[in-house]
Structures are given as structure tokens and as C-alpha cells.
Write a protein that holds these residues in place. Structure first.
Motif, PDB file in Angstrom:
ATOM      1  N   ASN A   1       7.579 -56.520 -40.004  1.00  0.00           N
ATOM      2  CA  ASN A   1       6.164 -56.812 -40.271  1.00  0.00           C
ATOM      3  C   ASN A   1       5.243 -55.856 -39.512  1.00  0.00           C
ATOM      4  N   ASP A   2       5.599 -55.538 -38.269  1.00  0.00           N
ATOM      5  CA  ASP A   2       4.784 -54.598 -37.495  1.00  0.00           C
ATOM      6  C   ASP A   2       4.867 -53.194 -38.091  1.00  0.00           C
ATOM      7  N   LEU A   3       6.023 -52.806 -38.595  1.00  0.00           N
ATOM      8  CA  LEU A   3       6.129 -51.504 -39.261  1.00  0.00           C
ATOM      9  C   LEU A   3       5.240 -51.462 -40.503  1.00  0.00           C
ATOM     10  N   ARG A   4       5.199 -52.559 -41.235  1.00  0.00           N
ATOM     11  CA  ARG A   4       4.340 -52.597 -42.426  1.00  0.00           C
ATOM     12  C   ARG A   4       2.868 -52.480 -42.055  1.00  0.00           C
ATOM     13  N   ARG A   5       2.537 -52.936 -40.845  1.00  0.00           N
ATOM     14  CA  ARG A   5       1.138 -52.823 -40.410  1.00  0.00           C
ATOM     15  C   ARG A   5       0.831 -51.453 -39.818  1.00  0.00           C
ATOM     16  N   GLY A   6       1.825 -50.548 -39.832  1.00  0.00           N
ATOM     17  CA  GLY A   6       1.593 -49.184 -39.381  1.00  0.00           C
ATOM     18  C   GLY A   6       1.923 -48.922 -37.932  1.00  0.00           C
ATOM     19  N   MET A   7       2.582 -49.860 -37.252  1.00  0.00           N
ATOM     20  CA  MET A   7       2.915 -49.675 -35.850  1.00  0.00           C
ATOM     21  C   MET A   7       4.103 -48.712 -35.723  1.00  0.00           C
ATOM     22  N   ALA A   8       4.127 -47.902 -34.681  1.00  0.00           N
ATOM     23  CA  ALA A   8       5.242 -46.986 -34.424  1.00  0.00           C
ATOM     24  C   ALA A   8       6.512 -47.784 -34.152  1.00  0.00           C
ATOM     25  N   LYS A   9       7.662 -47.174 -34.485  1.00  0.00           N
ATOM     26  CA  LYS A   9       8.939 -47.880 -34.376  1.00  0.00           C
ATOM     27  C   LYS A   9       9.214 -48.402 -32.961  1.00  0.00           C
ATOM     28  N   PRO A  10       9.093 -47.581 -31.908  1.00  0.00           N
ATOM     29  CA  PRO A  10       9.363 -48.127 -30.556  1.00  0.00           C
ATOM     30  C   PRO A  10       8.415 -49.262 -30.184  1.00  0.00           C
ATOM     31  N   ASP A  11       7.136 -49.101 -30.554  1.00  0.00           N
ATOM     32  CA  ASP A  11       6.167 -50.152 -30.234  1.00  0.00           C
ATOM     33  C   ASP A  11       6.474 -51.437 -31.010  1.00  0.00           C
ATOM     34  N   ALA A  12       6.861 -51.285 -32.291  1.00  0.00           N
ATOM     35  CA  ALA A  12       7.176 -52.455 -33.097  1.00  0.00           C
ATOM     36  C   ALA A  12       8.395 -53.191 -32.538  1.00  0.00           C
ATOM     37  N   MET A  13       9.404 -52.428 -32.106  1.00  0.00           N
ATOM     38  CA  MET A  13      10.597 -53.055 -31.543  1.00  0.00           C
ATOM     39  C   MET A  13      10.271 -53.727 -30.214  1.00  0.00           C
ATOM     40  N   ARG A  14       9.455 -53.061 -29.390  1.00  0.00           N
ATOM     41  CA  ARG A  14       9.074 -53.644 -28.109  1.00  0.00           C
ATOM     42  C   ARG A  14       8.328 -54.960 -28.338  1.00  0.00           C
ATOM     43  N   HIS A  15       7.419 -54.959 -29.308  1.00  0.00           N
ATOM     44  CA  HIS A  15       6.647 -56.163 -29.585  1.00  0.00           C
ATOM     45  C   HIS A  15       7.547 -57.280 -30.120  1.00  0.00           C
ATOM     46  N   ALA A  16       8.471 -56.933 -31.024  1.00  0.00           N
ATOM     47  CA  ALA A  16       9.375 -57.939 -31.580  1.00  0.00           C
ATOM     48  C   ALA A  16      10.246 -58.565 -30.490  1.00  0.00           C
ATOM     49  N   LEU A  17      10.721 -57.732 -29.571  1.00  0.00           N
ATOM     50  CA  LEU A  17      11.537 -58.249 -28.474  1.00  0.00           C
ATOM     51  C   LEU A  17      10.706 -59.082 -27.510  1.00  0.00           C
ATOM     52  N   GLU A  18       9.491 -58.639 -27.238  1.00  0.00           N
ATOM     53  CA  GLU A  18       8.627 -59.396 -26.321  1.00  0.00           C
ATOM     54  C   GLU A  18       8.393 -60.810 -26.819  1.00  0.00           C
ATOM     55  N   ILE A  19       8.176 -60.932 -28.122  1.00  0.00           N
ATOM     56  CA  ILE A  19       7.910 -62.245 -28.703  1.00  0.00           C
ATOM     57  C   ILE A  19       9.170 -63.109 -28.742  1.00  0.00           C
ATOM     58  N   ASN A  20      10.324 -62.475 -28.943  1.00  0.00           N
ATOM     59  CA  ASN A  20      11.541 -63.240 -29.243  1.00  0.00           C
ATOM     60  C   ASN A  20      12.566 -63.315 -28.125  1.00  0.00           C
ATOM     61  N   VAL A  21      12.440 -62.487 -27.080  1.00  0.00           N
ATOM     62  CA  VAL A  21      13.491 -62.483 -26.079  1.00  0.00           C
ATOM     63  C   VAL A  21      13.628 -63.842 -25.398  1.00  0.00           C
ATOM     64  N   ALA A  22      12.512 -64.498 -25.124  1.00  0.00           N
ATOM     65  CA  ALA A  22      12.588 -65.813 -24.476  1.00  0.00           C
ATOM     66  C   ALA A  22      13.178 -66.868 -25.408  1.00  0.00           C
ATOM     67  N   PRO A  23      12.636 -67.025 -26.645  1.00  0.00           N
ATOM     68  CA  PRO A  23      13.237 -68.040 -27.526  1.00  0.00           C
ATOM     69  C   PRO A  23      14.680 -67.732 -27.912  1.00  0.00           C
ATOM     70  N   VAL A  24      15.041 -66.446 -28.061  1.00  0.00           N
ATOM     71  CA  VAL A  24      16.435 -66.105 -28.386  1.00  0.00           C
ATOM     72  C   VAL A  24      17.357 -66.508 -27.244  1.00  0.00           C
ATOM     73  N   PHE A  25      16.938 -66.218 -26.010  1.00  0.00           N
ATOM     74  CA  PHE A  25      17.750 -66.630 -24.860  1.00  0.00           C
ATOM     75  C   PHE A  25      17.826 -68.144 -24.772  1.00  0.00           C
ATOM     76  N   LEU A  26      16.683 -68.784 -24.984  1.00  0.00           N
ATOM     77  CA  LEU A  26      16.632 -70.237 -24.850  1.00  0.00           C
ATOM     78  C   LEU A  26      17.466 -70.919 -25.922  1.00  0.00           C
ATOM     79  N   THR A  27      17.361 -70.450 -27.159  1.00  0.00           N
ATOM     80  CA  THR A  27      18.163 -71.057 -28.228  1.00  0.00           C
ATOM     81  C   THR A  27      19.656 -70.802 -28.006  1.00  0.00           C
ATOM     82  N   SER A  28      19.981 -69.632 -27.503  1.00  0.00           N
ATOM     83  CA  SER A  28      21.396 -69.344 -27.206  1.00  0.00           C
ATOM     84  C   SER A  28      21.910 -70.259 -26.107  1.00  0.00           C
ATOM     85  N   LEU A  29      21.092 -70.480 -25.098  1.00  0.00           N
ATOM     86  CA  LEU A  29      21.497 -71.332 -23.985  1.00  0.00           C
ATOM     87  C   LEU A  29      21.702 -72.772 -24.447  1.00  0.00           C
ATOM     88  N   THR A  30      20.748 -73.302 -25.209  1.00  0.00           N
ATOM     89  CA  THR A  30      20.876 -74.692 -25.650  1.00  0.00           C
ATOM     90  C   THR A  30      22.039 -74.861 -26.628  1.00  0.00           C
TER      91      THR A  30
END
Length: 773
Positions: free
Chosen positions: A301-330
Motif C-alpha cells: 500500500n505504501d508503494l502504491r502511494r509512491g513511497m520509496a521501497k526502504p521507507d515503505a518496508m521500514r514503515h510496514a515493519l514499524e507498524i507490525n513488528v509489535a503485533p507480529v511478535f505479540l501474536t507469535s508469543l500468544t
């Protein structure tokens, strides 16, 4: 914190990628010595009291490992010259099977007759070609009157007969698995040869060796069909949703790495593949998809909005790293709680999948970013499905949030009320689905020959040669008589039948003497004379111990579920306690072992589930930095399993060994959707300053489609597991898929109303520096 972790994951992605590959190689090495372990013994701990009792009986008497050739002539009559000839040849051929130590059938049954002072013991059926029709009719009458044959090796209508081959299997489990295969190949070849030579015969294979091999075959079949089927479903689903060849390829790579790592962990922990833990790759495959989809949806979605690839990946990880870890833990906590199970394969499944969940998270965070950033940034326009943010659904639910909240609560309570209709009542025959060969044989034997369940009792006489005591034998006979009067019992084999037959023989075959003599020395002489007359391999070791200090009573029972088998065992124990406490006998058999493990497992898994609930609740409280939201996020996930069991009580009502672990498994999985929803909701409340309704709309719009896709992927994965021909795995798959689907519906309809009541605070001013997601 999330921003720093996301930045590090992108900045050091090449190093982390290499670390990921090296870790994968190390973990994969654990799979080099794995093999399929198909014995029924895998379901029981070494100190299981019923396994110990069964081993003690097998150590004292002839081993119970066997293959039975159940022969059904198409004319419905065993006592014809042609069929008797086939049975005699099959009996002789049974000795050629690997590891055979004894072969029993109606043809080689040691029939005793007295001539003057001599006892003549010969095969019941000599060469059939030399028999007249009158001889055959007389043999039929003798066989049907013989307690050791009728209802055991011969049906009571004389239309089906069995050739039972006892085998001495090795003690080493790996060698046993190999010998099982060798024996089954020889047995099937023998069956096929006889069916070709005698076209009027249908031959079914039964016995413990056949059951063990069936477990092995089912495990191999599940591994070879379910994993590829689920992988294909996931690839198609991701292609339709992500519309990115690269994203599908990278997700597939993460899935494969996660499965390889999970199988490697299985080996490193010293486990072997069995019929239960073979489902671990299917489960990991479905769980790995969820991590990847949540990251990739935001990245694309960030790529579609014109964001650069590294920035889009950084943003995607920033949003999801906590819930991904938390869901994996539970999720891992839910699976690790399976370690409270009384059955080792379920403990192994919980441990392996728990580690596999962390492996899937690790590869999603360190392999996915590197591969996606390597690939060209070609992103197609979103499909109508991808644009389904569920904001419209949020508006409709919020407009009538009270109706949805109380309506779903009422429906849930009504369905939960049907939970008590469920009955944990395992049926070991039903573990195998029709039309499997083993299930066809089970059903045929049950309907035409004898009971497929059994219970054995070793009755101690108190001293060597004590079995010759008339008082002892009278008590054994009384127990046998009581057993034969029980409605479940189809046949009882006892040493007292031999003694009574010998007494009759030595009195000119006068039926009046078909009873236990009152003279110990006379009994001892009869037994000694009989033993000296028996051919090698057909001695009395299957009925009496070597020092003649105990005898075995073997009971065949109609196919009853676990509750019925346990009820029978308890009645027998009560009779022995009241009438012969000196025997100190405990019933034992494989069927009884499974009956008890199913009952015990439900209580041990309830303890594990309570521990999982507490740990998951604490995890959510810490992660969401709020006691209120931690408990709120857990609340909607306590209902789906109960609702599913209520539905199950309505449509079926019978649950097996797997059902005990379903709640623990699903609790960790279904909470994942709630975590992702709450993480977006709290971001909107705390960072964007939204009020409750707006934060709910934001959560629906940002994770709605991803939740749908991951739920569909998870449900499909477990529905594919439900296609297993092993009913334990099939039940676990079906119930888990049902709970996952119910959980999503419950989250979408119930959660908004819950938040509107529990979090009424007004919108807060957006903090400086906060940026929209």
C-alpha cells in the motif's frame, strides 16, 4: 521502540538475512535422522499404568502382536472341502511370515480325544481331501461347540473363520517400524496370493501389527498430501489478494523456511514423526502466512502511494513488528500449553509448533524484508477485494452497536448452553475413516466374527503350580461365567475350558464330566499329559505362565466407545474385589489404554488451558500497557471455542482425544486478530487522538482485509487438516477451523460494542510528531 527495531531490520537486512540462512541450515540438520514411528505405544508415557499393566501381561504370556487373516467364503459356509483346504494351507503359510511364533486356526486346533488310558491330541481338521461330507458335518458340530473356537476363530454361524498369526516384534521402536513394514508386505502378498488361488474367498487383515502399520501409512499419507494441498491453496489465495508475483514468491520462501525449521526442531528435540505431530507443518504453514500478509499489505500500500521501497518496508515493519511478535508469543503459549497433555504426541506437537511459530516470525522479519527489497518494485492496482477496508461495515455496526453487542452475546450464550451435550467418548475404531482398508476390516470383524476390543486379566494363583488348585480354578470359572453374562462381551477365553475339556476326555467324553475336577493332582496330571501331546508352537503359554502361577482370561468386547469400555472395566474390578480379591488383577489392553488416555487427557488439558489463559492475559496487559485493554482483548476470545463446542454438541456431540487440546491451540491463534485490531485501535486513540468510534473505524479500515485473508488462510489450512483419514487429526482440524471462523465474526460484531461501553473517553488532541499510519 518499534521504529528503532524496524530501522535496524532494514539497515542490517543483509547481515540478518545471512544469519537467517545459517540458522535455517543448522535447524534443517536436525531432520536428517527422522523416521515415521507408527506404534500405538507413542500415545502413552512409559510410566502410564495401563501401558505398564499391558507390558506385564505380554511379558508373562505369548505376545499380543499379531496379524489375523479373516476369511469369508462367498457361499457363507466355512465347512466345505474347498474352504477348509484353503484355511489349512493359509495356516501353514502363516508360519512363513517374518517373526511368526504361533499360528492358530480351526484347522490346527488341538482337539483331544481319549482312547482307553491314552489322550490323543491332533489337528481338528486333517487333510480335507480325505474327509467325507459326514466327517465335515461332524467337525462343524465339534467346532461350534468348542468355547475356544466359537466366537473367536470361528463365527457362531460358521460363515467366517480367522487364521491368527502371533509375532515376536523387536523392542526397539525404529526396528519395530521397519519389521512392521516387512511383515505387512509379506502378509498382503500372502493374502493376494490366496485370493487369486481361491477366488471364492475374501480375506481381511486385522491385528495389532496391522493397526500399527495403518498409523504409519496415515502419517506418511498426511505428510505427502495435506502439506502440498495447503501450500497450493495459500499460493492461490495470496496471488488473488496481493496481486504481486514477488510477494507470493517471498511469502512462499518464508513458509518453506518455517516448515523446514519446524521439522528440524522435531529432530533436534529427539522426537520422531508420528500420526499427531505430522500435522505440525500444515499448522506452521498457515500461521506463517499471517505474519507475512500483515507486513506485505502495508508495504504494498505504501508503494502504491509512491513511497520509496526502504521507507515503505521500514514503515510496514514499524507498524507490525509489535503485533507480529505479540501474536507469535500468544500463539506459542497456546501450543506450549499442550505440554500438560497426558499423551506424548500432543506434547510433542505443542512443543514443535511453539518453536515453529517463533521460527516463522523470525524468517518473516529477517528474510522477507531482504527478498522484497531485492525484487523490482512492480505493484499492480488494487483489486476490489483489496480495497475492502471494512470501513462501511464499521459504520453499520457502530450505528447499531448495542444491537450487535447484545445480539451476539445472546446468540453466544444460547449456543454455549449446548456444550454439556458433548461427550468425550473415544472410539478407537472410529480413528480410521471409511473406506480405509483397516476400517473395512474392523467393521467386517465386528459384524461377522467377534468384538474388536479386548481386555485381558492375569489371575494370580499365589504360588508356582497354583493354577492346579481346584478352588482357584472354580473362582476363575466363576469370573468367566460372570464375564460371559455381560452385554458387551462376545467371547471369553480361559484356561478352565482346557481343564474341563480334558476332564471330559479322560472320562470317555461323557458330557457330565465337562467340569473342573476336585483333585489337584488329577488336574496337574491332565495338564501335563496334554502339554506333552501338543506340537511345538501350540503350547499353553498364551493361557498360563511358565511357572504355572497365573492364568490369563481374555475377553473380546463389542466395539464400544471409551466410556462403555471403562464402565465394563469398573464392573469387572468390582466383581473381583468382592469375590476374588486375592487375584489382585487389573484389566489391560490397548483398547483400554486408549479409553483411559482420552478421559484423562481432557482434565490435564483443562489445566494447561487455564495456565495458557493466565499467561496470555499477562502478555496482553504488558504489551498493550493497560490492564483494562489487556483483559478486554482477551474477553472476546474466550467465547469462540465455547460457541464452537456448543455447535458441535448440537450437530454431533461426540468428541475424541484431539478435542481436549483444541481450546489451548485456538486460544493462542484466535487472539491474533484481536491483537492486530487492538494495536491499530490504540494507535488511533493514543497517537492520532481519535475518539472511540473513530478509532474503531480506523482499525477496521487498516486491518480489515488482512484479517479476512489471514482468517481464511488459517481456516482453510485446518479444514485441509480435517481431510485427514485419521479422525483425531480430522476432528482437531475441523473444530479449529470452526473456532477461527467464529472468532473473526465475533470480533467484528462484538468488539465494537464492547469498546463503546468500556472505553468511552472522548477524543484526545493528537500529540506533536505523531503521524498517521
Amino acid at each position: 521502540m518499534e521504529a528503532r527495531i524496524a530501522a535496524a531490520l532494514v539497515r542490517y537486512r543483509l547481515v540478518l538475512f545471512v544469519v537467517g540462512l545459517l540458522s535455517l541450515l543448522v535447524l534443517a540438520a536436525g531432520a536428517r535422522d527422522l523416521w515415521f514411528e507408527g506404534s500405538y505405544r507413542i500415545f502413552f508415557s512409559d510410566d502410564d499404568p495401563y501401558l505398564v499393566a499391558n507390558d506385564q501381561i505380554e511379558a508373562s504370556y505369548t505376545k499380543a502382536d499379531n496379524i489375523a487373516f479373516v476369511v469369508a467364503p462367498d457361499d457363507g459356509e466355512v465347512f466345505t472341502r474347498h474352504t477348509l483346504q484353503a484355511l489349512r494351507e493359509l495356516t501353514e503359510a502363516g508360519w512363513t511370515l517374518p517373526r511368526s511364533i504361533r499360528v492358530d486356526s480351526i484347522t490346527n486346533f488341538q482337539h483331544a480325544v481319549a482312547e482307553a488310558d491314552d489322550l490323543l491330541v491332533n489337528d481338528l481338521v486333517p487333510d480335507p481331501d480325505t474327509l467325507s461330507d459326514t466327517d465335515i458335518a461332524q467337525l462343524r458340530e465339534i467346532a461350534l461347540a468348542e468355547p475356544a473356537l466359537a466366537g473367536a476363530l470361528l463365527s457362531r454361524r460358521a460363515h467366517v473363520a480367522s487364521v491368527n498369526v502371533r509375532l515376536e516384534m523387536p523392542g526397539d521402536s525404529r526396528e519395530t517400524s521397519e519389521v512392521n513394514l516387512e511383515v505387512m508386505q509379506a502378509a498382503r502378498a500372502l493374502r493376494d496370493d490366496f485370493e487369486a488361488r481361491y477366488p471364492h474367498l475374501d480375506i481381511h487383515l486385522m491385528g495389532q501389527v496391522v493397526v500399527n502399520h495403518a498409523f504409519n501409512e496415515l502419517a506418511e499419507a498426511d505428510a505427502g498430501t495435506l502439506v502440498p494441498a495447503m501450500f497450493l491453496v495459500v499460493v492461490v489465495l495470496l496471488a488473488l489478494f496481493l496481486r504481486s508475483v514477488g510477494a507470493v514468491a517471498v511469502t512462499s520462501a518464508v513458509i518453506i523456511a518455517s516448515i523446514v525449521a519446524t521439522v528440524g526442531v522435531l529432530g533436534w528435540l529427539g522426537y520422531q514423526v508420528n500420526q499427531i505431530n505430522v500435522s505440525a507443518p500444515v499448522i506452521i504453514l498457515t500461521l506463517a502466512v499471517s505474519d507475512c500478509v500483515h507486513i506485505l499489505v502495508h508495504y504494498l500500500n505504501d508503494l502504491r502511494r509512491g513511497m520509496a521501497k526502504p521507507d515503505a518496508m521500514r514503515h510496514a515493519l514499524e507498524i507490525n513488528v509489535a503485533p507480529v511478535f505479540l501474536t507469535s508469543l500468544t500463539t506459542a503459549i497456546g501450543f506450549f500449553s499442550l505440554n500438560s497433555s497426558d499423551s506424548p504426541p500432543f506434547r510433542e506437537l505443542g512443543t514443535v509448533v511453539g518453536f515453529g511459530v517463533f521460527a516463522a516470525m523470525f524468517f518473516a522479519l529477517v528474510v522477507l524484508p531482504t527478498l522484497m527489497l531485492w525484487l523490482p518494485a512492480r505493484v499492480r492496482a488494487q483489486t476490489q477485494f483489496q480495497q475492502l477496508h471494512l470501513a462501511g461495515l464499521a459504520d453499520r455496526i457502530l450505528a447499531r452497536h448495542g444491537l450487535f453487542f447484545f445480539g451476539t452475546s445472546a446468540v453466544a450464550l444460547v449456543l454455549i448452553a449446548f456444550m454439556p451435550r458433548n461427550e468425550l467418548n473415544d472410539d478407537t475404531v472410529a480413528y480410521f475413516k471409511p473406506p480405509l482398508e483397516i476400517r473395512t476390516a474392523f467393521d467386517f470383524v465386528q459384524d461377522n466374527l467377534t468384538g474388536v476390543d479386548s481386555v485381558a486379566y492375569s489371575l494370580d494363583a499365589g504360588a508356582p503350580n497354583g493354577i492346579n488348585e481346584p478352588a482357584y480354578l472354580h473362582k476363575v470359572e466363576a469370573f468367566k461365567t460372570w464375564l460371559e453374562q455381560q452385554p458387551e462381551v462376545t467371547h471369553v477365553a480361559s484356561f478352565t475350558d482346557v481343564v474341563k475339556r480334558l476332564n471330559r476326555n479322560m472320562h470317555g467324553d461323557d458330557p457330565a464330566y465337562y467340569r473342573i475336577p476336585d483333585d489337584r493332582e488329577l488336574i496337574a496330571q491332565y495338564v501335563l499329559l496334554y502339554e506333552l501331546s501338543l506340537p511345538q508352537g501350540l503350547d499353553l503359554n498364551d493361557a498360563i505362565t511358565f511357572d504355572k502361577s497365573a492364568t490369563r482370561v481374555s475377553v473380546s468386547i463389542n466395539n464400544v466407545a471409551s466410556r462403555g469400555l471403562i464402565a465394563f472395566e469398573q464392573r469387572a474390578a468390582a466383581w473381583l474385589e468382592q469375590n476374588a480379591p486375592e487375584f489382585a488383577a487389573q484389566g489391560s489392553s490397548v483398547s483400554l489404554m486408549f479409553a483411559h488416555i482420552g478421559q484423562n487427557n481432557i482434565y490435564s488439558m483443562l489445566r494447561g488451558s487455564l495456565i495458557a489463559i493466565v499467561l496470555i492475559a499477562l502478555t496482553l496487559i504488558v504489551a498493550l500497557r493497560s490492564v483494562k485493554f489487556g483483559l478486554l482483548s482477551l474477553l472476546p476470545n474466550a467465547f469462540p471455542a465455547a460457541i464452537a463446542f456448543g455447535v458441535w454438541g448440537l450437530v454431533d456431540g461426540k468428541v475424541n482425544l484431539a478435542a481436549a487440546g483444541v481450546f489451548s491451540i485456538t486460544l493462542g491463534i484466535v487472539v491474533d486478530n484481536t491483537i492486530h485490531f487492538f494495536s491499530k485501535y490504540l494507535y488511533a486513540r493514543r497517537q492520532r487522538g481519535e475518539d472511540t468510534a473513530a478509532a474503531i473505524r480506523y482499525a477496521f479500515s487498516t486491518v480489515g482485509a488482512a484479517l479476512l485473508v489471514t482468517t481464511v488462510a488459517l481456516a482453510l489450512g485446518f479444514l485441509i487438516l480435517a481431510q485427514s483419514n485419521f479422525a483425531v487429526n480430522a476432528t482437531m482440524g475441523l473444530m479449529t477451523a470452526m473456532i477461527i471462523g467464529i472468532a473473526l465474526v465475533f470480533d467484528l460484531l462484538f468488539l465494537p460494542g464492547l469498546l463503546m461501553r468500556a472505553d468511552r473517553a472522548s477524543a484526545q488532541r493528537q500529540p506533536a510528531g505523531a503521524r498517521p499510519v
